[in-house]
Motif scaffolding. Structure first.
Motif, PDB file in Angstrom:
ATOM      1  N   TYR A 188       4.941   3.866 -13.858  1.00 21.40           N
ATOM      2  CA  TYR A 188       5.876   4.886 -13.369  1.00 21.40           C
ATOM      3  C   TYR A 188       6.553   5.588 -14.541  1.00 21.40           C
ATOM      4  CZ  TYR A 188       9.715   7.153 -10.908  1.00 21.40           C
ATOM      5  OH  TYR A 188      10.598   8.088 -10.423  1.00 21.40           O
ATOM      6  N   PRO A 220      -3.289   0.532  -4.489  1.00 23.94           N
ATOM      7  CA  PRO A 220      -3.297  -0.614  -5.403  1.00 23.94           C
ATOM      8  C   PRO A 220      -4.720  -1.099  -5.635  1.00 23.94           C
ATOM      9  CG  PRO A 220      -2.630  -1.319  -3.218  1.00 23.94           C
ATOM     10  CD  PRO A 220      -2.722   0.179  -3.167  1.00 23.94           C
ATOM     11  N   TRP A 250       0.595  -9.215  -5.771  1.00 24.10           N
ATOM     12  CA  TRP A 250       1.904  -8.888  -5.197  1.00 24.10           C
ATOM     13  C   TRP A 250       2.156  -9.694  -3.934  1.00 24.10           C
ATOM     14  CZ3 TRP A 250       5.558  -6.942  -7.875  1.00 24.10           C
ATOM     15  CH2 TRP A 250       5.320  -5.968  -8.851  1.00 24.10           C
ATOM     16  N   TYR A 261       2.720   1.833  -3.413  1.00 23.08           N
ATOM     17  CA  TYR A 261       1.832   2.359  -4.449  1.00 23.08           C
ATOM     18  C   TYR A 261       1.569   3.850  -4.251  1.00 23.08           C
ATOM     19  CZ  TYR A 261       0.433  -1.607  -7.324  1.00 23.08           C
ATOM     20  OH  TYR A 261       0.415  -2.629  -8.252  1.00 23.08           O
ATOM     21  N   GLN A 262       1.321   4.239  -3.007  1.00 25.36           N
ATOM     22  CA  GLN A 262       1.029   5.649  -2.744  1.00 25.36           C
ATOM     23  C   GLN A 262       2.245   6.528  -3.008  1.00 25.36           C
ATOM     24  OE1 GLN A 262      -1.695   7.177  -2.300  1.00 25.36           O
ATOM     25  NE2 GLN A 262      -3.167   5.625  -1.687  1.00 25.36           N
ATOM     26  N   LEU A 294       3.535   5.546  -7.154  1.00 26.72           N
ATOM     27  CA  LEU A 294       2.560   5.727  -8.238  1.00 26.72           C
ATOM     28  C   LEU A 294       1.467   6.722  -7.901  1.00 26.72           C
ATOM     29  CD1 LEU A 294       2.143   2.032  -9.447  1.00 26.72           C
ATOM     30  CD2 LEU A 294       3.761   3.762 -10.248  1.00 26.72           C
ATOM     31  N   LEU A 352       7.961  -1.371  -8.766  1.00 30.28           N
ATOM     32  CA  LEU A 352       7.099  -0.261  -9.176  1.00 30.28           C
ATOM     33  C   LEU A 352       7.887   0.837  -9.880  1.00 30.28           C
ATOM     34  CD1 LEU A 352       4.567   0.088  -6.206  1.00 30.28           C
ATOM     35  CD2 LEU A 352       4.353  -1.201  -8.334  1.00 30.28           C
ATOM     36  N   ARG A 401      -3.060  -6.032  -5.583  1.00 33.65           N
ATOM     37  CA  ARG A 401      -2.569  -6.141  -4.200  1.00 33.65           C
ATOM     38  C   ARG A 401      -2.373  -7.603  -3.805  1.00 33.65           C
ATOM     39  NH1 ARG A 401      -5.161  -5.379   1.278  1.00 33.65           N
ATOM     40  NH2 ARG A 401      -3.788  -4.007   2.489  1.00 33.65           N
ATOM     41  N   ASP A 419       0.832  -1.214   0.000  1.00 32.40           N
ATOM     42  CA  ASP A 419       0.000   0.000   0.000  1.00 32.40           C
ATOM     43  C   ASP A 419       0.859   1.254   0.000  1.00 32.40           C
ATOM     44  OD1 ASP A 419      -2.211  -1.649   0.078  1.00 32.40           O
ATOM     45  OD2 ASP A 419      -2.574  -1.368   2.221  1.00 32.40           O
TER      46      ASP A 419
END
Length: 242
Positions: free
Chosen positions: A126, A94, A102, A86-87, A90, A120, A99, A83
């Motif tokens: 990205y 997710p 992964w 991703y924050q 990206l 990522l 999620r 989590d």
């Protein structure tokens, strides 16, 4: 003062906890250590059942390095890291299926908990976000991609010749290769280990120990380093006064 550093072999650490020793009128030394692990890895306090479970393991002779490795490899910590990655990388949460995918990839041992970040950074998402944005300044998506890595991973900018150099290597070898080069450099490893020291030990890395940690990071990865630091005597002792 000479410090004994973790070498990746948990059996050689000889870091056994107090087996339930309790100061007069206080919480057991092991319980304080376990509470620190929950706070640092999971961001929450343990339940009494959690304390009892891990204390039983410590009392049975499990080394602290194996206990901390259990936190690094736990589903709860892995999901928190997914989590957060991703924050921060990206700029979004997710999707539920991704999620779970992964997490299953980590469970299968294909990547470690800490590898989510490099995965990522090397992703197409990205690249499209940061490469195309930075390309407005630097002229190509590969150059823009590389230009985004310097402030993100190294905390600094670089010259046009360096951007061009890495851009060509990205075209030749792929983004995964470039990310691996950045991630495994002494400069970025130092940043990551220093961050671990500040969180887990409340101090900065001793420069005299730098090369040892760089070598360890290359051998056992960041997840192994986390487990080693939080299984150390220094971490255990600091947990008693937190």
């Amino acid at each position: 003062m000479t410090k004994t550093l973790f070498n990746g072999d948990y059996s050689s650490l000889n870091l056994f906890a107090s087996n339930g020793a309790t100061p007069t009128g206080g919480t057991s030394l092991d319980a304080r250590y376990i509470t620190a692990l929950y706070g640092d890895y999971l961001g929450r306090a343990p339940s009494s059942d959690d304390i009892n479970f891990w204390e039983a393991r410590l009392a049975a002779g499990y080394p602290r390095g194996s206990i901390s490795a259990g936190f690094v490899g736990s589903d709860e910590y892995r999901l928190d890291r997914i989590d957060a990655a991703y924050q921060s990388i990206l700029g979004r949460a997710p999707d539920p299926r991704g999620r779970v995918n992964w997490l299953n990839t980590m469970r299968a041992g294909v990547i470690t908990t800490d590898d989510i970040e490099t995965s990522l950074y090397a992703s197409q998402e990205y690249f499209l976000q940061h490469g195309s944005t930075a390309a407005r300044q630097h002229g190509s998506t590969n150059t823009g991609f590389v230009a985004s890595l310097y402030p993100t991973l190294l905390g600094r900018q670089c010259g046009a010749s360096d951007y061009s150099f890495w851009s060509q290597l990205a075209a030749q070898n792929g983004r995964d290769w470039v990310i691996a080069c950045f991630w495994d450099s002494t400069e970025t490893i130092t940043e990551r280990v220093n961050a671990m020291y500040k969180v887990y030990l409340g101090r900065s890395l001793d420069p005299s120990d730098l090369q040892t940690w760089v070598n360890l990071a290359l051998q056992i990865g960041d997840s192994g380093l986390r487990a080693g630091i939080t299984g150390s005597d220094e971490y255990f002792n600091r947990a008693q006064t937190r």
